[in-house]
Structures are given as structure tokens and as C-alpha cells.
Scaffold this motif. Structure first.
Motif, PDB file in Angstrom:
ATOM      1  N   UNK A 147      19.915  18.177  49.490  1.00 56.89           N
ATOM      2  CA  UNK A 147      20.967  17.353  48.889  1.00 56.89           C
ATOM      3  C   UNK A 147      20.377  16.144  48.176  1.00 56.89           C
ATOM      4  N   UNK A 148      19.374  15.516  48.777  1.00 55.44           N
ATOM      5  CA  UNK A 148      18.713  14.387  48.120  1.00 55.44           C
ATOM      6  C   UNK A 148      18.111  14.817  46.787  1.00 55.44           C
ATOM      7  N   UNK A 149      17.438  15.975  46.777  1.00 52.26           N
ATOM      8  CA  UNK A 149      16.816  16.479  45.553  1.00 52.26           C
ATOM      9  C   UNK A 149      17.864  16.824  44.500  1.00 52.26           C
ATOM     10  N   UNK A 150      18.941  17.469  44.923  1.00 55.55           N
ATOM     11  CA  UNK A 150      19.997  17.840  43.983  1.00 55.55           C
ATOM     12  C   UNK A 150      20.643  16.610  43.368  1.00 55.55           C
ATOM     13  N   UNK A 151      20.946  15.631  44.182  1.00 55.99           N
ATOM     14  CA  UNK A 151      21.587  14.413  43.681  1.00 55.99           C
ATOM     15  C   UNK A 151      20.652  13.635  42.767  1.00 55.99           C
ATOM     16  N   UNK A 152      19.376  13.568  43.129  1.00 56.16           N
ATOM     17  CA  UNK A 152      18.396  12.865  42.290  1.00 56.16           C
ATOM     18  C   UNK A 152      18.259  13.535  40.923  1.00 56.16           C
ATOM     19  N   UNK A 153      18.488  14.841  40.872  1.00 52.31           N
ATOM     20  CA  UNK A 153      18.378  15.594  39.617  1.00 52.31           C
ATOM     21  C   UNK A 153      19.692  15.625  38.845  1.00 52.31           C
ATOM     22  N   UNK A 154      20.722  14.952  39.356  1.00 51.19           N
ATOM     23  CA  UNK A 154      21.961  14.820  38.595  1.00 51.19           C
ATOM     24  C   UNK A 154      23.165  15.562  39.114  1.00 51.19           C
ATOM     25  N   UNK A 155      23.059  16.264  40.229  1.00 46.37           N
ATOM     26  CA  UNK A 155      24.223  16.999  40.760  1.00 46.37           C
ATOM     27  C   UNK A 155      25.289  16.026  41.244  1.00 46.37           C
ATOM     28  N   UNK A 156      26.511  16.286  40.862  1.00 48.56           N
ATOM     29  CA  UNK A 156      27.639  15.438  41.263  1.00 48.56           C
ATOM     30  C   UNK A 156      28.581  16.153  42.225  1.00 48.56           C
ATOM     31  N   UNK A 157      28.839  17.439  41.972  1.00 54.96           N
ATOM     32  CA  UNK A 157      29.769  18.215  42.794  1.00 54.96           C
ATOM     33  C   UNK A 157      28.976  19.262  43.581  1.00 54.96           C
ATOM     34  N   UNK A 158      28.912  19.073  44.902  1.00 55.98           N
ATOM     35  CA  UNK A 158      28.165  19.992  45.755  1.00 55.98           C
ATOM     36  C   UNK A 158      29.052  20.401  46.921  1.00 55.98           C
TER      37      UNK A 158
END
Length: 199
Positions: free
Chosen positions: A133-144
Motif C-alpha cells: 500500500x505504501x508503494x502504491x500510494x507513493x506511485x500515485x494510487x488513490x483508489x485501492x
């Protein structure tokens, strides 16, 4: 399928079918990782996988057919070239399989699209989920959305462990359930427990 209105297929590079990671072995010598197929996949089983494998053209054709009959098409990529291909197909969201949750380049590539992500957590520990989740959010993910998943196929009802969805709530994302049990009972129960997505 009719009620979900979504068709999902696994996808890997065009020239070679994806084979589940448990069918691979590896060795590590002098800092070099070597992957190899277990002998059980050689011969008839690998030939069968190659016969039923969809190449990129097959996915394009299947997506067009799904759209013609009112089904939203979805496919899960298991490598970077396939993730890029799916991005070109303009799918409404990405499904990240649990086996890729520790694949940082894959996570970054899918998150960078800005599309909603559905992340399966089968076989994952909470620390791995948090790092993903940290990696996804750092790469720009908003809706997970996180999916609880048991990786037995099929999953016996006694092993469904639907309360694990409640544990996933600690990550601050909507939760859902990837159901591998026979029938619909576990999925119905998951919705009663708050699942926002059923796979």
C-alpha cells in the motif's frame, strides 16, 4: 458471470503463458537468481497451458465481444509487458494478484496509471500488505480496495475465514472478498460482513 457483468482472465507475456509461481523453482548462486520450471510442468501439462493461453490478440477480441453483450471486461496481468498491454486496452481498473503484491516495479507501473486498484491479499502477511500500500500510494494510487483471498482452489467453506476482511480494515481501504468456494454462500456472507467487491 451474468450478475457480476465482469470477465477476468489472467494474462502474461504474449509468447509464453503464465504459469502459477508455485510451479517454479529457483536457485541463488553468487548473487544470481535462476528460475526454472518444475518437471511436472514439462510435457503434457505445459503443452495444455500453451493450448489454452490467450495471446494479446485473443484478449483484444474477447474484450470486444464482452462489450458487445454488455459485460465489462477485466484481465489480471502477471508481468510488466502485460500490465502495459492492459493499460492500452483502457480497462476501468486493475486487479493485482496476491502473487505480485511484493513485486515493486509491477505495483509502481499499475499505480502510475491512476486507475482504481483491486489488490488481492491471499498468501500475504500484514507487513507485506502495508508495504504494498505504501508503494502504491507513493506511485500515485488513490483508489485501492483490498480483497481477502484464500488460495485453495476450491476453498472449503470451513477455510474461507471471512472475518479476515475485518482485519484488512486496519489499512483504511474498502475491503472485499475473492471467493474460491463452491456456490455463492460465502460471497453472500462476505457482503453481509461489509465486502464492497466480490470476485
Amino acid at each position: 458471470l451474468d450478475t457480476a457483468k465482469v470477465l477476468r482472465l489472467g494474462l502474461s507475456v504474449q509468447d509464453e503463458p503464465y504459469v502459477v509461481p508455485m510451479n517454479y523453482g529457483y536457485t541463488m548462486e553468487n548473487g544470481t537468481l535462476t528460475l526454472y520450471l518444475h518437471s511436472a510442468l514439462r510435457g503434457k501439462k505445459l503443452d495444455m497451458i500453451r493450448r489454452i493461453h490467450f495471446d494479446f490478440a485473443g484478449h483484444t477480441e474477447l474484450k470486444a465481444y464482452c462489450e458487445s453483450i454488455g459485460i465489462r471486461y477485466l484481465s489480471t496481468a502477471f508481468d510488466l509487458p502485460s500490465a502495459d498491454f492492459l493499460n492500452e486496452m483502457d480497462l476501468p481498473f486493475y486487479k493485482i494478484p496476491s502473487g505480485e503484491i511484493t513485486n515493486l516495479p509491477y505495483l509502481e507501473r499499475t499505480a502510475a496509471t491512476g486507475k482504481p486498484l483491486i489488490v488481492s491479499t491471499g498468501m500475504c502477511e500484514n507487513a507485506e500488505i502495508g508495504e504494498a500500500l505504501d508503494a502504491l500510494r507513493a506511485a500515485g494510487a488513490k483508489e485501492i480496495t483490498l480483497l481477502h483471498c484464500n488460495t485453495d482452489y476450491p476453498t472449503p467453506f470451513a477455510d474461507a475465514n471471512l472475518l479476515a476482511m475485518k482485519e484488512l480494515e486496519q489499512f483504511g481501504c474498502p475491503v472485499g472478498y475473492s471467493d474460491h468456494t463452491p456456490g455463492i454462500e460465502a460471497s453472500v456472507a462476505a457482503v453481509a460482513l461489509g465486502a464492497t467487491v466480490i470476485e
